[in-house]
Design an enzyme around this catalytic site. Structure first.
Site, PDB file in Angstrom:
ATOM      1  N   CYS A   1       0.831  -1.213   0.000  1.00 35.90           N
ATOM      2  CA  CYS A   1       0.000   0.000   0.000  1.00 35.90           C
ATOM      3  C   CYS A   1       0.865   1.263   0.000  1.00 35.90           C
ATOM      4  O   CYS A   1       1.590   1.510   0.957  1.00 35.90           O
ATOM      5  CB  CYS A   1      -0.908  -0.053   1.227  1.00 35.90           C
ATOM      6  SG  CYS A   1      -1.701   1.495   1.669  1.00 35.90           S
TER       7      CYS A   1
ATOM      8  N   CYS B   1       0.219   3.776   2.832  1.00 30.40           N
ATOM      9  CA  CYS B   1       0.706   3.202   4.097  1.00 30.40           C
ATOM     10  C   CYS B   1       2.201   3.475   4.258  1.00 30.40           C
ATOM     11  O   CYS B   1       2.665   3.825   5.344  1.00 30.40           O
ATOM     12  CB  CYS B   1       0.461   1.697   4.141  1.00 30.40           C
ATOM     13  SG  CYS B   1      -1.273   1.213   4.033  1.00 30.40           S
TER      14      CYS B   1
END
Length: 105
Positions: A32, A35
């Site tokens: 991600c 993230c």
């Protein structure tokens, strides 16, 4: 302090040990992009507010925990105090993250 959670038992144990400290659970995935962008900011937050606990849960490694918290997008931040969820939100919004920590520390 930022702590990686290994499994559900690990999380339950650490939440019980946290008592009335604010816990921020960062549900993330290694693939991600947002993230990865917010991860260093979490470390800064842990330095600034040393009385909070930050737990990182990899949704691919800990699917059971992610399902229990109804995680559908990453990153999702869940805020817990006294084993009770206060609030949660999704997205790499550092300002919102910091504000919620500041208000609940």
């Amino acid at each position: 302090m930022v702590t990686h959670i290994n499994d559900k038992n690990d999380l339950v144990s650490k939440l019980n040990d946290a008592g009335d400290q604010l816990v921020v659970i960062d549900f993330f995935a290694t693939w991600c992009g947002p993230c990865k962008m917010i991860a260093p900011k979490l470390a800064e937050l842990a330095q600034e507010f040393q009385n909070i606990l930050i737990f990182k849960v990899d949704v691919d490694e800990c699917e059971e925990i992610a399902m229990e918290y109804n995680i559908s997008s990453m990153p999702t931040f869940v805020f817990i105090k006294n084993n009770q969820t206060i609030t949660q939100f999704s997205g790499a919004n550092y300002d919102k993250l910091r504000q919620i920590v500041f208000e609940n520390k």
